[in-house]
Design a protein around this motif. Structure first.
Motif, PDB file in Angstrom:
ATOM      1  N   PRO A 146       0.328   8.953   5.807  1.00  0.00           N
ATOM      2  CA  PRO A 146      -0.440   8.065   4.917  1.00  0.00           C
ATOM      3  C   PRO A 146      -1.767   8.658   4.464  1.00  0.00           C
ATOM      4  CG  PRO A 146       0.480   6.819   6.747  1.00  0.00           C
ATOM      5  CD  PRO A 146       0.698   8.270   7.064  1.00  0.00           C
ATOM      6  N   ASP A 147      -2.385   9.522   5.294  1.00  0.00           N
ATOM      7  CA  ASP A 147      -3.646  10.146   4.890  1.00  0.00           C
ATOM      8  C   ASP A 147      -3.437  11.092   3.706  1.00  0.00           C
ATOM      9  OD1 ASP A 147      -4.843   8.769   6.928  1.00  0.00           O
ATOM     10  OD2 ASP A 147      -5.055  10.493   8.263  1.00  0.00           O
ATOM     11  N   ALA A 191       0.862  -1.186   0.000  1.00  0.00           N
ATOM     12  CA  ALA A 191       0.000   0.000   0.000  1.00  0.00           C
ATOM     13  C   ALA A 191       0.897   1.235   0.000  1.00  0.00           C
ATOM     14  CB  ALA A 191      -0.914   0.004   1.229  1.00  0.00           C
ATOM     15  N   PRO A 192       0.327   2.428  -0.227  1.00  0.00           N
ATOM     16  CA  PRO A 192       1.160   3.632  -0.176  1.00  0.00           C
ATOM     17  C   PRO A 192       1.629   3.932   1.242  1.00  0.00           C
ATOM     18  CG  PRO A 192      -1.159   4.221  -0.420  1.00  0.00           C
ATOM     19  CD  PRO A 192      -1.071   2.737  -0.597  1.00  0.00           C
ATOM     20  N   ALA A 193       2.713   4.674   1.330  1.00  0.00           N
ATOM     21  CA  ALA A 193       3.240   5.164   2.619  1.00  0.00           C
ATOM     22  C   ALA A 193       3.495   4.020   3.593  1.00  0.00           C
ATOM     23  CB  ALA A 193       2.285   6.178   3.231  1.00  0.00           C
ATOM     24  N   ARG A 194       4.250   3.045   3.158  1.00  0.00           N
ATOM     25  CA  ARG A 194       4.564   1.909   4.018  1.00  0.00           C
ATOM     26  C   ARG A 194       5.983   1.957   4.580  1.00  0.00           C
ATOM     27  NH1 ARG A 194      -0.147   0.610   5.034  1.00  0.00           N
ATOM     28  NH2 ARG A 194      -1.045  -1.424   4.525  1.00  0.00           N
ATOM     29  N   GLN A 195       6.805   2.898   4.104  1.00  0.00           N
ATOM     30  CA  GLN A 195       8.181   2.922   4.583  1.00  0.00           C
ATOM     31  C   GLN A 195       8.429   4.195   5.377  1.00  0.00           C
ATOM     32  OE1 GLN A 195      10.902   1.731   1.497  1.00  0.00           O
ATOM     33  NE2 GLN A 195      12.389   0.953   2.944  1.00  0.00           N
ATOM     34  N   THR A 196       9.269   5.112   4.899  1.00  0.00           N
ATOM     35  CA  THR A 196       9.576   6.306   5.677  1.00  0.00           C
ATOM     36  C   THR A 196       8.336   7.133   5.977  1.00  0.00           C
ATOM     37  OG1 THR A 196      11.763   6.358   4.638  1.00  0.00           O
ATOM     38  CG2 THR A 196      11.046   8.347   5.760  1.00  0.00           C
ATOM     39  N   SER A 197       7.369   7.139   5.071  1.00  0.00           N
ATOM     40  CA  SER A 197       6.145   7.936   5.250  1.00  0.00           C
ATOM     41  C   SER A 197       5.077   7.213   6.046  1.00  0.00           C
ATOM     42  CB  SER A 197       5.577   8.318   3.872  1.00  0.00           C
ATOM     43  OG  SER A 197       6.522   9.027   3.109  1.00  0.00           O
ATOM     44  N   ALA A 198       5.420   6.088   6.668  1.00  0.00           N
ATOM     45  CA  ALA A 198       4.391   5.232   7.259  1.00  0.00           C
ATOM     46  C   ALA A 198       3.884   5.717   8.611  1.00  0.00           C
ATOM     47  CB  ALA A 198       4.936   3.813   7.417  1.00  0.00           C
ATOM     48  N   HIS A 199       4.644   6.521   9.337  1.00  0.00           N
ATOM     49  CA  HIS A 199       4.219   6.812  10.705  1.00  0.00           C
ATOM     50  C   HIS A 199       2.947   7.646  10.722  1.00  0.00           C
ATOM     51  CE1 HIS A 199       6.442  10.713  10.424  1.00  0.00           C
ATOM     52  NE2 HIS A 199       7.301   9.986   9.765  1.00  0.00           N
ATOM     53  N   ARG A 200       2.167   7.457  11.743  1.00  0.00           N
ATOM     54  CA  ARG A 200       0.786   7.959  11.753  1.00  0.00           C
ATOM     55  C   ARG A 200       0.667   9.394  12.237  1.00  0.00           C
ATOM     56  NH1 ARG A 200      -0.492   8.096  16.967  1.00  0.00           N
ATOM     57  NH2 ARG A 200       0.589   6.695  18.402  1.00  0.00           N
ATOM     58  N   ALA A 201       1.766  10.027  12.590  1.00  0.00           N
ATOM     59  CA  ALA A 201       1.685  11.416  13.047  1.00  0.00           C
ATOM     60  C   ALA A 201       3.043  12.084  12.854  1.00  0.00           C
ATOM     61  CB  ALA A 201       1.280  11.482  14.511  1.00  0.00           C
ATOM     62  N   ALA A 202       3.037  13.195  12.147  1.00  0.00           N
ATOM     63  CA  ALA A 202       4.273  13.946  11.919  1.00  0.00           C
ATOM     64  C   ALA A 202       3.952  15.433  11.936  1.00  0.00           C
ATOM     65  CB  ALA A 202       4.908  13.553  10.593  1.00  0.00           C
ATOM     66  N   ALA A 203       4.881  16.222  12.460  1.00  0.00           N
ATOM     67  CA  ALA A 203       4.678  17.666  12.595  1.00  0.00           C
ATOM     68  C   ALA A 203       5.322  18.419  11.449  1.00  0.00           C
ATOM     69  CB  ALA A 203       5.256  18.146  13.919  1.00  0.00           C
ATOM     70  N   CYS A 253      -1.061  10.755   1.406  1.00  0.00           N
ATOM     71  CA  CYS A 253      -0.813   9.912   0.234  1.00  0.00           C
ATOM     72  C   CYS A 253      -2.122   9.363  -0.326  1.00  0.00           C
ATOM     73  CB  CYS A 253       0.128   8.766   0.611  1.00  0.00           C
ATOM     74  SG  CYS A 253       1.813   9.304   1.012  1.00  0.00           S
ATOM     75  N   ARG A 254      -2.990   8.875   0.548  1.00  0.00           N
ATOM     76  CA  ARG A 254      -4.262   8.335   0.072  1.00  0.00           C
ATOM     77  C   ARG A 254      -5.113   9.416  -0.593  1.00  0.00           C
ATOM     78  NH1 ARG A 254      -3.660   4.791   4.672  1.00  0.00           N
ATOM     79  NH2 ARG A 254      -4.505   6.386   6.082  1.00  0.00           N
ATOM     80  N   ALA A 255      -5.124  10.622  -0.037  1.00  0.00           N
ATOM     81  CA  ALA A 255      -5.898  11.711  -0.627  1.00  0.00           C
ATOM     82  C   ALA A 255      -5.360  12.074  -2.010  1.00  0.00           C
ATOM     83  CB  ALA A 255      -5.868  12.929   0.288  1.00  0.00           C
ATOM     84  N   GLN A 256      -4.040  12.099  -2.164  1.00  0.00           N
ATOM     85  CA  GLN A 256      -3.458  12.443  -3.458  1.00  0.00           C
ATOM     86  C   GLN A 256      -3.782  11.395  -4.515  1.00  0.00           C
ATOM     87  OE1 GLN A 256       0.466  12.879  -1.848  1.00  0.00           O
ATOM     88  NE2 GLN A 256       0.413  15.117  -1.950  1.00  0.00           N
ATOM     89  N   LEU A 257      -3.708  10.135  -4.152  1.00  0.00           N
ATOM     90  CA  LEU A 257      -4.030   9.091  -5.120  1.00  0.00           C
ATOM     91  C   LEU A 257      -5.515   9.086  -5.448  1.00  0.00           C
ATOM     92  CD1 LEU A 257      -1.749   6.113  -3.985  1.00  0.00           C
ATOM     93  CD2 LEU A 257      -1.327   7.868  -5.713  1.00  0.00           C
ATOM     94  N   ALA A 258      -6.349   9.382  -4.466  1.00  0.00           N
ATOM     95  CA  ALA A 258      -7.791   9.481  -4.737  1.00  0.00           C
ATOM     96  C   ALA A 258      -8.084  10.631  -5.690  1.00  0.00           C
ATOM     97  CB  ALA A 258      -8.561   9.648  -3.437  1.00  0.00           C
ATOM     98  N   LYS A 259      -7.396  11.758  -5.501  1.00  0.00           N
ATOM     99  CA  LYS A 259      -7.593  12.903  -6.400  1.00  0.00           C
ATOM    100  C   LYS A 259      -7.136  12.566  -7.820  1.00  0.00           C
ATOM    101  CE  LYS A 259      -8.068  17.468  -7.261  1.00  0.00           C
ATOM    102  NZ  LYS A 259      -7.409  17.618  -8.551  1.00  0.00           N
ATOM    103  N   ALA A 260      -6.028  11.851  -7.943  1.00  0.00           N
ATOM    104  CA  ALA A 260      -5.521  11.481  -9.267  1.00  0.00           C
ATOM    105  C   ALA A 260      -6.449  10.486  -9.959  1.00  0.00           C
ATOM    106  CB  ALA A 260      -4.116  10.914  -9.149  1.00  0.00           C
ATOM    107  N   GLY A 261      -7.113   9.635  -9.185  1.00  0.00           N
ATOM    108  CA  GLY A 261      -8.096   8.707  -9.732  1.00  0.00           C
ATOM    109  C   GLY A 261      -7.516   7.725 -10.724  1.00  0.00           C
ATOM    110  N   GLN A 295     -10.093  14.101   2.076  1.00  0.00           N
ATOM    111  CA  GLN A 295      -9.687  14.562   3.396  1.00  0.00           C
ATOM    112  C   GLN A 295      -8.224  14.235   3.690  1.00  0.00           C
ATOM    113  OE1 GLN A 295     -11.671  16.547   5.328  1.00  0.00           O
ATOM    114  NE2 GLN A 295     -12.891  16.456   3.440  1.00  0.00           N
ATOM    115  N   VAL A 296      -7.518  15.237   4.162  1.00  0.00           N
ATOM    116  CA  VAL A 296      -6.107  15.101   4.528  1.00  0.00           C
ATOM    117  C   VAL A 296      -5.952  14.910   6.032  1.00  0.00           C
ATOM    118  CG1 VAL A 296      -3.923  16.364   4.626  1.00  0.00           C
ATOM    119  CG2 VAL A 296      -5.266  16.351   2.518  1.00  0.00           C
ATOM    120  N   GLY A 297      -6.831  15.539   6.815  1.00  0.00           N
ATOM    121  CA  GLY A 297      -6.748  15.387   8.263  1.00  0.00           C
ATOM    122  C   GLY A 297      -5.687  16.252   8.915  1.00  0.00           C
TER     123      GLY A 297
END
Length: 667
Positions: free
Chosen positions: A400-401, A285-297, A403-411, A333-335
């Motif tokens: 990951p949110d 799935a997207p964002a499974r490596q460096t981008s995987a953590h669920r919260a970043a500032a 990444c999912r929003a960007q792929l949803a927008k690209a369709g 939604q990006v959150g």
């Protein structure tokens, strides 16, 4: 160093015309600003006819003012059934109005008020640099260059089809009408580019002619006998660095490798320009490596000298927020939690440096201001040991949110192939072939973008990327552990480490380590203990309670960041190392534009711990380069990110045949 901007105030003359006390001049003729825009600037540039059926048209304006030229151009584009597909409007402004000031000035625009309201809604803070705004679902792009023209014009990277040479009267604002400005316009002009201005002053005609423009007089506006209309047709034929033409890609298909923050952002931006993207990632799935953590500032970097890192960080933060708002406006939604970020100094000397930076920069408080320790404790439940920089637009998000929003927008424009590892790349007959483990062709396309962090060197073994792997470990605190520490801050707090506000389940996160990657990615109790020590430095009055936490019982996230020699990312077209080395002697005095490049191969790499900051802006930069559009960054900042920069340094120093020194360049 960037200079603090002095915003303009909405002042009106006795005739009700917007007026500048600073220059003792009005913003437009008493006969009407929109009428002047249509006669002088659109008419003088042959618009809308000159953009008919074109894929792209680029206008450069010297002096945005209240935006009437832009609004009139926007309306003309809307009303033209033969309009260009994409219109870029790039405007320099030294004294921008505030959003409220624009609203006052636009109140009487009548039919144009809906367009003016859209402009006001996106209007940026008065911060130096480029600000890219998007309208009409991306078909119209307004790039505002805030700063004085002597600084900003040389930093624009674009090819222009038309110029609106505006500004206050030459006798009131000589800087806007200098020979340096005329030469700067000639540097940006594509062959045949048109130009118009309301003045017919002899020195303006002569300056434009010296810069390569063929100048004629045309009937002026509202009783003014003459104005200038011109087109770029220099007597000289050779231009060492000609501005980019609009790109023509018969096959608009791209391969993107890596589906983290970098790759998903590039995929979405390519899809928005009409590209079909084949996106590869070896995970499920997207964002499974460096981008995987669920919260970043995310927050900006500030320094008293407004360094390259500070300027890039500011540009990236502002662009990311605009890009995420656009995703959410489209229903994805990006959150983003814009709770604000407090960055405290590590000691008294660091605090003094922070205060000095604020005073030197003079940025608006809507971007950054000082927050005392008392205010932090009172307003945000953050009992920090000292005050610091408050970024009201900062906050946190789950990567990951995004990444999912960007792929949803690209369709459907993105064909995402997960659990699929690209083993190698080959350039065959003008196309890039993504090859599998057995050498089979997984996809082929004229364009490829590497967004797969340190693994990029496996696909393009260039010695001058010089990527490093940095291990980072975060520590999660369960709801009961957070409660045991007392009231928890409702904003992000950073300093020697950082903490995030509580999540929906009541948990929290602190971090982070920054160590060379030397082994398997497993959690280490000693690193959890170090993260707790960082937390104690941020909230010292909770030290005793923090000390009762057992590091061995804690869990968190561990991953690898990819960084470069100077911790700035690699964004742009990848160099052809072999071709450069073969011409090493000839390239001793080269510039980045002289370095040979691999055809159609781009990098979005080494975002380190600033993936949220770099990803959206990096994607827009790459796609602008691919399309021959105006860049969203100043030229010197784009150069600072160029993947060929370390190779160029080696060529200049005669060290191209040696292994690169990762410490040879500093941010």
């Amino acid at each position: 160093m960037s200079r603090a901007l002095e915003p303009a105030e909405p002042v009106f003359s006795e005739d009700g015309i917007p007026y500048s006390p600073r220059y003792d001049d009005v913003y437009h003729s008493t006969a009407g600003g929109l009428e002047q825009a249509r006669h002088v600037f659109l008419g003088g540039n042959g618009l809308p006819g000159n953009w008919a059926r074109r894929e792209q048209f680029v206008i450069v304006e010297t002096g945005f003012g209240q935006g009437l030229n832009f609004l009139a151009t926007w309306q003309a584009w809307r009303d033209d059934p033969q309009r260009c597909r994409r219109l870029h409007f790039v405007s320099i402004e030294k004294h921008p109005f505030t959003r409220d000031g624009l609203a006052r000035l636009h109140a009487a625009l009548g039919d144009l008020l809906p367009l003016a309201a859209q402009l006001q809604a996106q209007w940026p803070d008065a911060l130096p640099g480029l600000h890219r705004l998007s309208f009409e679902d991306g078909a119209i792009t307004l790039t505002l260059a805030f700063g004085d023209i002597e600084t900003m014009l040389p930093r624009l990277a674009l090819g222009a089809d038309g110029f609106y040479l505006d500004g206050f009267s030459p006798s009131r604002n000589a800087d806007m009408w200098s020979d340096a400005v005329f030469r700067g316009l000639g540097r940006l002009a594509r062959m045949g580019a048109t130009l118009a201005t309301y003045t017919a002053a002899g020195f303006v005609r002569r300056g434009l002619q010296a810069a390569g423009f063929v100048v004629t007089k045309a009937p002026g506006f509202a009783g003014k006998r003459d104005m200038i209309a011109a087109h770029f047709a220099p007597a000289w034929k050779n231009r060492r660095y000609a501005p980019p033409d609009a790109a023509h890609w018969p096959d608009r298909h791209a391969i993107v490798i890596g589906a983290g923050l970098a790759g998903c952002a590039v995929s979405e931006r390519l899809a928005a320009r009409g590209w079909h993207v084949t996106l590869f990632d070896q995970h499920d799935a997207p964002a499974r490596q460096t981008s995987a953590h669920r919260a970043a500032a995310m927050h900006a970097h500030v320094s008293a000298d407004d360094s390259v890192l500070s300027r890039l960080s500011r540009a990236g933060n502002l662009h990311a927020l605009r890009a995420w708002r656009a995703l959410e406006a489209a229903g994805h939604q990006v959150g983003w939690r814009g709770c604000g970020v407090l960055q405290i100094g590590e000691d008294a000397a660091d605090n003094a440096a922070q205060r000095a930076a604020l005073q030197a920069l003079g940025f608006p408080e809507s971007f950054v201001r000082w927050m005392s320790a008392d205010e932090a404790a009172r307003e945000h439940d953050a009992p920090v040991p000292r005050g610091g920089l408050w970024f009201p637009q900062g906050g946190w998000v789950a990567p990951p949110d995004i990444c999912r929003a960007q792929l949803a927008k690209a369709g459907a424009a993105v064909d995402a192939r997960f659990n699929c590892r690209v083993a190698s790349l080959a350039h065959v007959d003008g196309e890039w072939h993504a090859l599998g483990e057995g050498g089979e062709v997984l996809a082929r396309a004229p364009l490829a973008v590497l967004a797969n962090a340190h693994e990029a060197e496996r696909l393009v073994p260039g010695r001058f990327l010089a990527l490093r792997r940095i291990r980072g470990q975060l520590t999660d605190l369960a709801p009961r552990q957070v409660e045991a520490l007392g009231a928890w801050p409702d904003c992000v707090v950073t300093g020697n480490g950082y903490l995030l506000p509580r999540g929906e389940r009541g948990d929290a996160r602190v971090g982070s380590s920054y160590d060379e990657d030397q082994g398997p990615l497993v959690e280490c109790a000693d690193t959890h203990a170090a993260n707790l020590a960082r937390l104690a430095s941020l909230l010292p009055d909770r030290g005793a309670a923090i000390a009762r936490l057992d590091p061995a019982s804690l869990r968190g996230y561990v991953g690898v960041r990819t960084v470069t020699h100077n911790r700035l990312p690699l964004i742009g077209r990848i160099a052809d190392d072999n071709a450069a080395l073969a011409r090493a002697d000839a390239l001793r005095g080269a510039h980045l534009r002289d370095v040979p490049r691999l055809p159609g191969l781009y990098a979005a790499l080494a975002y380190g711990s600033r993936g949220l900051t770099w990803a959206a802006l990096g994607a827009e930069l790459i796609v602008s380069q691919i399309e021959g559009e105006p860049l969203p960054l100043e030229a010197d900042l784009a150069d600072a990110l160029d993947p060929a920069r370390l190779l160029l340094r080696a060529l200049r120093h005669g060290r191209a045949s040696d292994e690169p020194d990762p410490h040879s360049e500093h941010a």
